[in-house]
Design an enzyme around this catalytic site. Structure first.
Site, PDB file in Angstrom:
ATOM      1  N   HIS A 300       0.943  -1.179   0.139  1.00 52.85           N
ATOM      2  CA  HIS A 300      -0.023  -0.242  -0.003  1.00 52.85           C
ATOM      3  C   HIS A 300       0.785   1.271  -0.090  1.00 52.85           C
ATOM      4  O   HIS A 300       0.531   2.212  -0.654  1.00 52.85           O
ATOM      5  CB  HIS A 300      -1.003   0.066   1.217  1.00 52.85           C
ATOM      6  CG  HIS A 300      -1.575   1.188   1.350  1.00 52.85           C
ATOM      7  ND1 HIS A 300      -2.597   1.730   0.697  1.00 52.85           N
ATOM      8  CD2 HIS A 300      -1.771   2.110   2.360  1.00 52.85           C
ATOM      9  CE1 HIS A 300      -3.318   2.803   0.941  1.00 52.85           C
ATOM     10  NE2 HIS A 300      -2.711   3.116   2.043  1.00 52.85           N
ATOM     11  N   LYS A 329       2.904   2.875  -6.308  1.00 52.34           N
ATOM     12  CA  LYS A 329       2.631   4.231  -5.921  1.00 52.34           C
ATOM     13  C   LYS A 329       3.711   4.999  -6.276  1.00 52.34           C
ATOM     14  O   LYS A 329       3.572   6.346  -6.434  1.00 52.34           O
ATOM     15  CB  LYS A 329       2.015   4.505  -4.520  1.00 52.34           C
ATOM     16  CG  LYS A 329       0.660   3.720  -4.310  1.00 52.34           C
ATOM     17  CD  LYS A 329      -0.034   4.219  -3.129  1.00 52.34           C
ATOM     18  CE  LYS A 329      -1.242   3.693  -2.772  1.00 52.34           C
ATOM     19  NZ  LYS A 329      -1.332   2.051  -2.568  1.00 52.34           N
ATOM     20  N   PHE A 391      -5.038   0.057   2.511  1.00 47.81           N
ATOM     21  CA  PHE A 391      -5.353   0.611   3.889  1.00 47.81           C
ATOM     22  C   PHE A 391      -6.054   1.674   3.610  1.00 47.81           C
ATOM     23  O   PHE A 391      -5.623   2.724   2.462  1.00 47.81           O
ATOM     24  CB  PHE A 391      -4.081   0.845   4.665  1.00 47.81           C
ATOM     25  CG  PHE A 391      -3.249  -0.547   4.759  1.00 47.81           C
ATOM     26  CD1 PHE A 391      -4.029  -1.949   4.800  1.00 47.81           C
ATOM     27  CD2 PHE A 391      -1.929  -0.558   4.689  1.00 47.81           C
ATOM     28  CE1 PHE A 391      -3.304  -3.054   4.620  1.00 47.81           C
ATOM     29  CE2 PHE A 391      -1.221  -1.625   4.693  1.00 47.81           C
ATOM     30  CZ  PHE A 391      -1.800  -3.090   4.821  1.00 47.81           C
TER      31      PHE A 391
END
Length: 407
Positions: A300, A329, A391
């Site tokens: 995440h 990301k 999350f």
């Protein structure tokens, strides 16, 4: 017996590409989609960084009546879903002849709400708002628009769970099909990119500050990370029961085998270690897998100091330093409500094509998480099983386990 759940189609509209082929190439090349948004500077943002996608032009494919009820997140989701349906070999007549559902993650419609409010404040006449405004400004805008455009007759719900929304949508779709409640579901996540949606985040001071080098600003796990970079778009996966896919001769892309979830039950925005670890363990148990069976983890990790560190410690607690770890990301920025779905698309593309995308901008990880097997440059690596973490604010956690399909 529970049913097997497979992915028969995927679609993506992202800052690193607006179709599967473009995105696959960007992932392999470690290409960043982060830019400076001049409009944010005018808005007074401390950080004008963002991932940006082209504004869709749907005039040639949708009627005016359909378009006036769609905000940008619905437009992104429409394009991602068209690509996914094409890959799944599902034509309009096929969809209308059977029960097909939709579960999509979304958690804001900021622009639509603000524009509606501005009209009322300025004109003092609610009739000037327009007939499509209500459908743009509801959080369920994506599912209500796509359900009517595609003529869906199955489950129809929006999953609102902050930055885990897209992942939970896929997880819930997995459970619906596994339990025999549906055979075919459009699942995914969408995120608006406009400044209205991100102003409050900027005010919290959580965004990266390295605006001189946009492509280097998102740096998950790196010691010099200064915060996340917002982004958006949409990602769709078509979930289907194995029996349904075989019966209609559908292409099977991968198989979803585990979904884990949990709540931290603590601070509304500060993550912990126990919650994510619990979600990952639950996903493994449901998949009937051991930690050592997982080759790759798409973390995440959003490039925030505490969030990355605690997730890394949770991964070490559950898996040790064995699986490869990277955060896409680093290239896309944090796609928020969409991220849990897009990262399934990204990871599945890697698994299909035998490589692991890099965690770009990772020069030196924190001292206490160096044991993790970080991938800082793209590597050619065949693998059969991966886990993807998502999350969100409020302490919501989701972990999905996906494997290469074997009959």
């Amino acid at each position: 017996m529970s049913k097997r759940v497979v992915i028969t189609g995927m679609g993506i509209y992202s800052c690193i590409g607006t179709n599967l082929e473009e995105v696959r190439n960007s992932l392999f090349e470690g290409r960043s989609g982060i830019v400076i948004d001049k409009e944010r500077i005018q808005f007074g943002f401390k950080s004008p960084l963002t991932g940006m996608v082209p504004a869709p032009d749907l005039k040639a494919v949708l009627s005016r009546r359909q378009r006036i009820s769609m905000g940008e997140e619905s437009e992104y989701a429409y394009l991602a879903t068209v690509e996914a349906l094409e890959q799944a070999k599902l034509r309009e007549e096929d969809i209308l002849q059977r029960e097909m559902g939709i579960l999509y993650g979304n958690d804001s419609v900021s622009k639509a709400v603000i524009e509606t409010t501005d009209i009322v404040r300025d004109k003092r006449d609610t009739q000037l708002i327009g007939s499509g405004a209500i459908f743009k400004s509801m959080n369920s805008t994506v599912t209500m628009n796509l359900a009517t455009i595609f003529g869906l007759s199955g489950v129809n719900m929006t999953i609102s769970a902050a930055c885990a929304s897209g992942s939970h949508a896929i997880g819930m779709g997995f459970m619906f099909i596994q339990q025999g409640l549906q055979d075919l579901i459009i699942c995914g996540g969408a995120q608006e990119i406009n400044p209205y949606a991100m102003a409050s985040f900027d005010g919290l001071g959580v965004f990266a500050t390295d605006i001189d080098h946009p492509e280097q600003a998102s740096r998950p796990f790196d010691k010099r990370r200064t915060g996340l970079v917002p982004s958006g778009g949409a990602a769709t996966v078509i979930l289907e029961s194995y029996e349904s896919a075989v019966k209609r001769g559908a292409p099977i892309v991968a198989e979803v085998v585990g979904y884990g979830f949990s709540s931290n039950g603590g601070h509304i925005s500060t993550p912990n270690i126990e919650g994510p670890a619990k979600a990952m363990r639950r996903a493994l148990v449901q998949a009937n897998l051991r930690p050592q069976d997982v080759t790759y983890i798409n973390a995440h990790a959003t490039s925030t100091p505490l969030g990355d560190a605690n997730e890394a410690k949770a991964i070490l607690e559950v898996f040790g330093g064995n699986p490869y770890v990277s955060s896409t990301k680093s290239m896309t920025g944090h796609e928020c409500w969409m991220a849990g779905a897009s990262e399934i698309v990204y990871s599945t593309l890697m698994m299909q094509h035998g490589f692991i995308a890099p965690n770009i901008n990772l020069v030196e990880p924190d001292d206490d998480i160096k044991e993790l097997n970080f991938v800082s440059h793209a590597i050619k690596q065949e693998f059969d099983i991966y886990l993807s973490n998502s999350f969100g604010f409020g302490g919501t956690n989701s972990a999905l386990v996906v494997k290469k399909f074997n009959e």
